[in-house]
Design a protein around this motif. Structure first.
Motif, PDB file in Angstrom:
ATOM      1  N   GLN A 193      22.112 -96.046  47.888  1.00 33.63           N
ATOM      2  CA  GLN A 193      23.203 -96.310  46.956  1.00 33.63           C
ATOM      3  C   GLN A 193      22.725 -96.938  45.653  1.00 33.63           C
ATOM      4  O   GLN A 193      21.950 -97.881  45.654  1.00 33.63           O
ATOM      5  CB  GLN A 193      24.176 -97.267  47.659  1.00 33.63           C
ATOM      6  N   ARG A 194      23.184 -96.410  44.536  1.00 32.05           N
ATOM      7  CA  ARG A 194      23.046 -97.106  43.263  1.00 32.05           C
ATOM      8  C   ARG A 194      24.429 -97.574  42.823  1.00 32.05           C
ATOM      9  O   ARG A 194      24.609 -98.710  42.441  1.00 32.05           O
ATOM     10  CB  ARG A 194      22.411 -96.190  42.207  1.00 32.05           C
ATOM     11  N   SER A 195      25.408 -96.684  42.909  1.00 25.00           N
ATOM     12  CA  SER A 195      26.786 -97.101  42.646  1.00 25.00           C
ATOM     13  C   SER A 195      27.702 -96.127  43.365  1.00 25.00           C
ATOM     14  O   SER A 195      27.322 -94.978  43.623  1.00 25.00           O
ATOM     15  CB  SER A 195      27.077 -97.081  41.146  1.00 25.00           C
ATOM     16  N   ILE A 196      28.873 -96.605  43.717  1.00 27.79           N
ATOM     17  CA  ILE A 196      29.834 -95.727  44.394  1.00 27.79           C
ATOM     18  C   ILE A 196      31.230 -96.246  44.101  1.00 27.79           C
ATOM     19  O   ILE A 196      31.463 -97.450  44.074  1.00 27.79           O
ATOM     20  CB  ILE A 196      29.544 -95.651  45.919  1.00 27.79           C
ATOM     21  N   ASP A 197      32.152 -95.341  43.789  1.00 27.64           N
ATOM     22  CA  ASP A 197      33.549 -95.738  43.604  1.00 27.64           C
ATOM     23  C   ASP A 197      34.441 -94.608  44.086  1.00 27.64           C
ATOM     24  O   ASP A 197      33.981 -93.704  44.776  1.00 27.64           O
ATOM     25  CB  ASP A 197      33.831 -96.122  42.142  1.00 27.64           C
ATOM     26  N   ASN A 198      35.726 -94.666  43.733  1.00 31.69           N
ATOM     27  CA  ASN A 198      36.665 -93.678  44.258  1.00 31.69           C
ATOM     28  C   ASN A 198      36.406 -92.276  43.749  1.00 31.69           C
ATOM     29  O   ASN A 198      36.868 -91.297  44.334  1.00 31.69           O
ATOM     30  CB  ASN A 198      38.098 -94.066  43.887  1.00 31.69           C
ATOM     31  N   TYR A 199      35.690 -92.155  42.648  1.00 32.22           N
ATOM     32  CA  TYR A 199      35.540 -90.834  42.025  1.00 32.22           C
ATOM     33  C   TYR A 199      34.135 -90.266  42.101  1.00 32.22           C
ATOM     34  O   TYR A 199      33.940 -89.066  42.050  1.00 32.22           O
ATOM     35  CB  TYR A 199      35.957 -90.913  40.546  1.00 32.22           C
ATOM     36  N   SER A 200      33.147 -91.151  42.203  1.00 34.41           N
ATOM     37  CA  SER A 200      31.783 -90.661  42.078  1.00 34.41           C
ATOM     38  C   SER A 200      30.811 -91.542  42.847  1.00 34.41           C
ATOM     39  O   SER A 200      31.163 -92.617  43.321  1.00 34.41           O
ATOM     40  CB  SER A 200      31.371 -90.640  40.606  1.00 34.41           C
ATOM     41  N   ALA A 201      29.596 -91.033  42.952  1.00 33.35           N
ATOM     42  CA  ALA A 201      28.540 -91.828  43.571  1.00 33.35           C
ATOM     43  C   ALA A 201      27.239 -91.501  42.873  1.00 33.35           C
ATOM     44  O   ALA A 201      27.032 -90.386  42.387  1.00 33.35           O
ATOM     45  CB  ALA A 201      28.426 -91.511  45.058  1.00 33.35           C
ATOM     46  N   GLN A 202      26.377 -92.510  42.816  1.00 32.01           N
ATOM     47  CA  GLN A 202      25.063 -92.321  42.256  1.00 32.01           C
ATOM     48  C   GLN A 202      24.072 -92.825  43.287  1.00 32.01           C
ATOM     49  O   GLN A 202      24.274 -93.895  43.860  1.00 32.01           O
ATOM     50  CB  GLN A 202      24.934 -93.141  40.975  1.00 32.01           C
ATOM     51  N   LEU A 203      23.039 -92.044  43.552  1.00 23.51           N
ATOM     52  CA  LEU A 203      22.084 -92.467  44.558  1.00 23.51           C
ATOM     53  C   LEU A 203      20.674 -92.175  44.091  1.00 23.51           C
ATOM     54  O   LEU A 203      20.449 -91.408  43.149  1.00 23.51           O
ATOM     55  CB  LEU A 203      22.374 -91.772  45.893  1.00 23.51           C
ATOM     56  N   MET A 204      19.710 -92.839  44.752  1.00 28.92           N
ATOM     57  CA  MET A 204      18.314 -92.515  44.521  1.00 28.92           C
ATOM     58  C   MET A 204      17.840 -91.748  45.743  1.00 28.92           C
ATOM     59  O   MET A 204      17.938 -92.238  46.864  1.00 28.92           O
ATOM     60  CB  MET A 204      17.469 -93.774  44.333  1.00 28.92           C
ATOM     61  N   ASP A 205      17.384 -90.507  45.500  1.00 22.90           N
ATOM     62  CA  ASP A 205      16.956 -89.711  46.647  1.00 22.90           C
ATOM     63  C   ASP A 205      15.537 -90.102  47.070  1.00 22.90           C
ATOM     64  O   ASP A 205      14.908 -90.960  46.458  1.00 22.90           O
ATOM     65  CB  ASP A 205      17.102 -88.202  46.358  1.00 22.90           C
ATOM     66  N   MET A 206      15.041 -89.476  48.123  1.00 19.89           N
ATOM     67  CA  MET A 206      13.771 -89.876  48.706  1.00 19.89           C
ATOM     68  C   MET A 206      12.602 -89.694  47.733  1.00 19.89           C
ATOM     69  O   MET A 206      11.542 -90.250  47.923  1.00 19.89           O
ATOM     70  CB  MET A 206      13.497 -89.101  50.005  1.00 19.89           C
ATOM     71  N   LYS A 207      12.813 -88.864  46.694  1.00 19.18           N
ATOM     72  CA  LYS A 207      11.741 -88.683  45.694  1.00 19.18           C
ATOM     73  C   LYS A 207      11.936 -89.587  44.483  1.00 19.18           C
ATOM     74  O   LYS A 207      11.343 -89.361  43.429  1.00 19.18           O
ATOM     75  CB  LYS A 207      11.702 -87.226  45.239  1.00 19.18           C
TER      76      LYS A 207
END
Ligand code: HEC
Ligand code: HEC
Length: 258
Positions: A193-207
């Motif tokens: 998780q980097r950020s998450i809300d009702n509309y979107s999410a941002q993540l850092m993948d394994m790379k």
């Protein structure tokens, strides 16, 4: 009741000011006991019910990064440690409450249960066979998927570090939950998780790529309370685990300027 105590103290001319260098309540068992009650409510969520540490450091070892004097403990409780989870309590507690907490912390000192392994061997393991450095930084070297461990030995208790390595899912570091995105074609993207809300999410993948998704563009976005960190309970021998913990507890970040 409280009023009477304050009057009694005032009459005895006890100074509670922050300028006091030593605890005016030092060695007073009633003050330590009152401090214990306050500690249970405000401090135990991070420092454990007996001050032995949890997510926050063990306070029973008798040595503190903040310094060894009563005034140092007063300052860290009143002012917190900026940039860490340790909050400032000055706005919430009058000076005498802070001194009671200091009296309590002094009363729980016990002989140190420091990690017994070989820190040098642990360091080799960290960057070598353990591959911890693929996901963790120590002093600006290493990967970014997991939390920076440069201050792990200062911020966390030995018990917490042990459980983080052996059962990573037991207590997820705040802000590092696992996010799973299922795209419309059924394929999955998993990351931290980097950020998450009702509309979107941002993540850092394994790379270590940052990826953003709108909920309206994908089938589902889920936040899971399991860790992306592999479980080392079985892959490290008991000796290797001790060595690793000896290394981690030695990580204190930059020397404090004082
Ligand atoms: C939200 C979690 C949290 C809470 C609540 C909390 N602490 Fe802390 N505390 C920490 C962390 C994390 C540190 C280590 C900060 C650092 O990296 O130097 C810390 C550090 C300290 C230190 C300094 C330890 C050292 O070695 O220098 C003292 C003393 C302390 N806390 C006492 C308290 C007291 C007393 C309370 C309650 C009034 C309290 N803390 C509440 C998380 C917390
Ligand atoms: C694939 C990436 C990955 C690897 C490899 C990895 N970790 Fe982690 N680690 C994470 C993530 C993600 C978290 C945060 C989630 C959690 O709390 O488990 C984490 C959390 C931690 C924490 C808790 C940090 C805190 O301040 O709360 C410690 C300690 C830790 N790892 C140590 C290690 C050690 C030691 C190794 C090697 C033996 C290792 N990790 C290997 C990804 C990894």
């Amino acid at each position: 009741m409280k009023g009477i105590w304050l009057v009694a103290w005032a009459a005895a001319g006890i100074c509670f000011g922050q300028t006091a260098k030593t605890n005016p309540l030092a060695g007073d068992p009633q003050a330590a006991e009152a401090g214990r009650g306050v500690f249970r409510v405000y401090c135990s969520p991070c420092h454990g019910i007996k001050a032995e540490g949890a997510r926050g450091p063990d306070l029973t070892l008798g040595v503190f990064n903040a310094g060894s004097g009563d005034a140092d403990l007063f300052a860290v409780i009143a002012g917190g440690v900026p940039g860490t989870e340790m909050p400032a309590f000055a706005a919430r507690f009058a000076d005498e409450h802070v001194w009671r907490l200091v009296a309590y912390i002094r009363s729980v000192k016990k002989e140190s249960a420091a990690a017994k392994g070989d820190a040098e061997a642990g360091e080799k393991l960290f960057w070598g066979k353990g591959a911890c450095g693929q996901c963790h930084m120590v002093n600006a070297k290493g990967g970014r998927l997991g939390p920076d461990l440069s201050r792990a030995g200062r911020q966390r208790s030995l018990a917490y570090l042990r459980s983080s390595v052996v059962t990573p899912g037991a207590e997820i570091t705040p802000g590092f939950a696992t996010i799973t995105v299922v795209k419309n074609d059924g394929s999955k993207v998993v990351g931290v998780q980097r950020s998450i809300d009702n509309y979107s999410a941002q993540l850092m993948d394994m790379k270590e790529n940052i990826q953003s998704f709108w909920r309206s563009d994908v089938k589902s976005i889920g936040r899971e309370f399991k860790s992306l960190m592999p479980d080392y309970g079985k892959t490290l021998s008991a000796t290797e685990l001790d060595d690793m913990l000896a290394y981690l507890t030695r990580l204190k970040g930059e020397e404090t300027k004082r």
